[in-house]
Design a protein around this motif. Structure first.
Motif, PDB file in Angstrom:
ATOM      1  N   ALA A 165       0.808  -1.218   0.000  1.00 31.89           N
ATOM      2  CA  ALA A 165       0.000   0.000   0.000  1.00 31.89           C
ATOM      3  C   ALA A 165       0.841   1.269   0.000  1.00 31.89           C
ATOM      4  O   ALA A 165       0.530   2.236  -0.713  1.00 31.89           O
ATOM      5  CB  ALA A 165      -0.937  -0.011   1.207  1.00 31.89           C
ATOM      6  N   ARG A 166       1.910   1.299   0.797  1.00 32.76           N
ATOM      7  CA  ARG A 166       2.731   2.518   0.866  1.00 32.76           C
ATOM      8  C   ARG A 166       3.347   2.844  -0.490  1.00 32.76           C
ATOM      9  O   ARG A 166       3.351   4.001  -0.919  1.00 32.76           O
ATOM     10  CB  ARG A 166       3.838   2.348   1.907  1.00 32.76           C
ATOM     11  N   THR A 167       3.870   1.832  -1.163  1.00 34.43           N
ATOM     12  CA  THR A 167       4.487   2.049  -2.469  1.00 34.43           C
ATOM     13  C   THR A 167       3.457   2.545  -3.469  1.00 34.43           C
ATOM     14  O   THR A 167       3.724   3.470  -4.251  1.00 34.43           O
ATOM     15  CB  THR A 167       5.125   0.750  -2.987  1.00 34.43           C
ATOM     16  N   GLN A 168       2.279   1.953  -3.447  1.00 38.86           N
ATOM     17  CA  GLN A 168       1.217   2.353  -4.377  1.00 38.86           C
ATOM     18  C   GLN A 168       0.804   3.801  -4.141  1.00 38.86           C
ATOM     19  O   GLN A 168       0.645   4.576  -5.079  1.00 38.86           O
ATOM     20  CB  GLN A 168       0.019   1.416  -4.221  1.00 38.86           C
ATOM     21  N   LYS A 169       0.668   4.173  -2.871  1.00 38.39           N
ATOM     22  CA  LYS A 169       0.280   5.547  -2.557  1.00 38.39           C
ATOM     23  C   LYS A 169       1.393   6.524  -2.943  1.00 38.39           C
ATOM     24  O   LYS A 169       1.125   7.595  -3.505  1.00 38.39           O
ATOM     25  CB  LYS A 169      -0.032   5.683  -1.070  1.00 38.39           C
ATOM     26  N   ALA A 170       2.641   6.160  -2.641  1.00 39.08           N
ATOM     27  CA  ALA A 170       3.775   7.021  -2.981  1.00 39.08           C
ATOM     28  C   ALA A 170       3.861   7.229  -4.489  1.00 39.08           C
ATOM     29  O   ALA A 170       4.142   8.345  -4.965  1.00 39.08           O
ATOM     30  CB  ALA A 170       5.066   6.414  -2.450  1.00 39.08           C
ATOM     31  N   THR A 171       3.605   6.179  -5.246  1.00 40.26           N
ATOM     32  CA  THR A 171       3.614   6.286  -6.703  1.00 40.26           C
ATOM     33  C   THR A 171       2.531   7.242  -7.179  1.00 40.26           C
ATOM     34  O   THR A 171       2.762   8.093  -8.039  1.00 40.26           O
ATOM     35  CB  THR A 171       3.414   4.892  -7.348  1.00 40.26           C
ATOM     36  N   THR A 172       1.335   7.105  -6.615  1.00 45.80           N
ATOM     37  CA  THR A 172       0.213   7.976  -6.963  1.00 45.80           C
ATOM     38  C   THR A 172       0.533   9.438  -6.658  1.00 45.80           C
ATOM     39  O   THR A 172       0.160  10.348  -7.416  1.00 45.80           O
ATOM     40  CB  THR A 172      -1.054   7.557  -6.197  1.00 45.80           C
ATOM     41  N   LEU A 173       1.232   9.671  -5.548  1.00 45.62           N
ATOM     42  CA  LEU A 173       1.567  11.039  -5.129  1.00 45.62           C
ATOM     43  C   LEU A 173       2.788  11.599  -5.850  1.00 45.62           C
ATOM     44  O   LEU A 173       3.175  12.750  -5.616  1.00 45.62           O
ATOM     45  CB  LEU A 173       1.808  11.075  -3.615  1.00 45.62           C
ATOM     46  N   GLY A 174       3.394  10.790  -6.691  1.00 47.43           N
ATOM     47  CA  GLY A 174       4.547  11.247  -7.451  1.00 47.43           C
ATOM     48  C   GLY A 174       5.840  11.295  -6.652  1.00 47.43           C
ATOM     49  O   GLY A 174       6.777  12.023  -7.012  1.00 47.43           O
TER      50      GLY A 174
END
Length: 318
Positions: free
Chosen positions: A291-300
């Motif tokens: 989840a953290r990686t996915q969110k970080a990717t979304t946030l750029g």
């Protein structure tokens, strides 16, 4: 010794009631020769509210719903079902049977009838124990496909028949009868008595749960240690990574032998550990998506592999 396999379908299920509309059963001998097989249709005395597991109006029983109104209500077939399940010369099986036993409990309470009193085994748990895989609850259709059993889903008598075939297939694989199978798998049947229900269990399942609990407790202790270490640190002033905030994937955090040396190097280089993905500049991840990686990717945010981050720290400390 007889073997009784049963399955229940309900018109609707809520926390405080379950309106049974079909009780399907198969009775066989210890060699799995069928002695009786029947679908007992029941007037649920209520409307049908059928849902699938997501809660959508999608589940459809393979019956004409008007047909149920032609049949007696639960109180009229209660005695017959009770006699069948409480036969002292029978082993009783169901699939994910705890649900069906709860439905029986709720119906007896709704109609103010005496509690059922019988022991029961669960083909789902038996299969999981046989496979030694407790990572997910295997559905009847999945197990049937795995063992080469064909049936019509959600027709109570066919689900009961499929349950029988599953136990038969496992018995053949183990070269033993049903009673011996329970002994070899160290399986303890469940029980309903005086409206109280005890869940079935197996020694392997219990060991798996204990291991999972211990692992969870170890992760919890590791996270406390990790965050206590982070809170106690101050970044080195004027160092190259001043203003940089980093967050790790949880699996990296939990590995203290890996994460704490990285945190030490990060703070020595002037950086900080971020408490939230929103605050980080860099997210360090492993091959496992989380989840953290996915969110970080979304946030750029900048995404680094573990090896890339180690090299990044080495370069800044030169």
């Amino acid at each position: 010794m007889k073997l009784v396999f049963f399955d229940i379908e309900c018109a609707c299920v809520h926390k405080t009631f379950a309106k049974i509309c079909a009780f399907g059963y198969v009775v066989c001998d210890e060699d799995f020769n069928i002695l009786e097989k029947e679908d007992i249709l029941i007037n649920p005395k209520g409307k049908f509210e059928l849902t699938d597991r997501r809660g959508d109006k999608g589940l459809k029983l393979p019956y004409e719903y008007e047909e149920f109104k032609k049949h007696p209500p639960f109180r009229r077939v209660y005695g017959r079902i009770k006699e069948l399940l409480e036969d002292k010369d029978a082993l009783v099986f169901g699939h994910a049977v705890l649900n069906d036993v709860k439905y029986l409990k709720l119906e007896t309470q709704r109609f103010k009838l005496p509690s059922f009193n019988f022991a029961f085994a669960d083909s789902q748990l038996i299969y999981m124990t046989y496979k030694n895989d407790f990572t997910h609850q295997a559905g009847l259709e999945h197990i049937a496909q795995d063992l080469g059993v064909e049936f019509t889903p959600h027709r109570a008598v066919d689900d009961a028949y499929a349950t029988m075939r599953i136990i038969e297939a496992i018995c053949k694989a183990k070269n033993c009868g049903a009673s011996r199978l329970l002994e070899e798998l160290k399986f303890t049947p469940g029980k309903i008595e005086k409206y109280n229900i005890r869940s079935p269990q197996s020694a392997r399942q219990k060991a798996y749960k204990n291991e999972k609990k211990s692992a969870k407790e170890a992760r919890s202790r590791a996270r406390i240690t990790f965050h206590n270490t982070v809170f106690s640190k101050r970044p080195k002033k004027g160092a190259p990574l001043s203003g940089v905030q980093v967050i790790f994937a949880r699996c990296i955090e939990d590995d203290l032998d890996l994460s704490l040396p990285l945190v030490n190097k990060l703070y020595e280089a002037g950086g900080r550990y971020a408490q939230k993905v929103d605050d980080c500049n860099i997210c360090v991840h492993t091959e496992e998506s989380e989840a953290r990686t996915q969110k970080a990717t979304t946030l750029g945010k900048r995404i680094m592999s573990l090896e890339e981050f180690k090299e990044y720290l080495d370069e800044t400390s030169r």
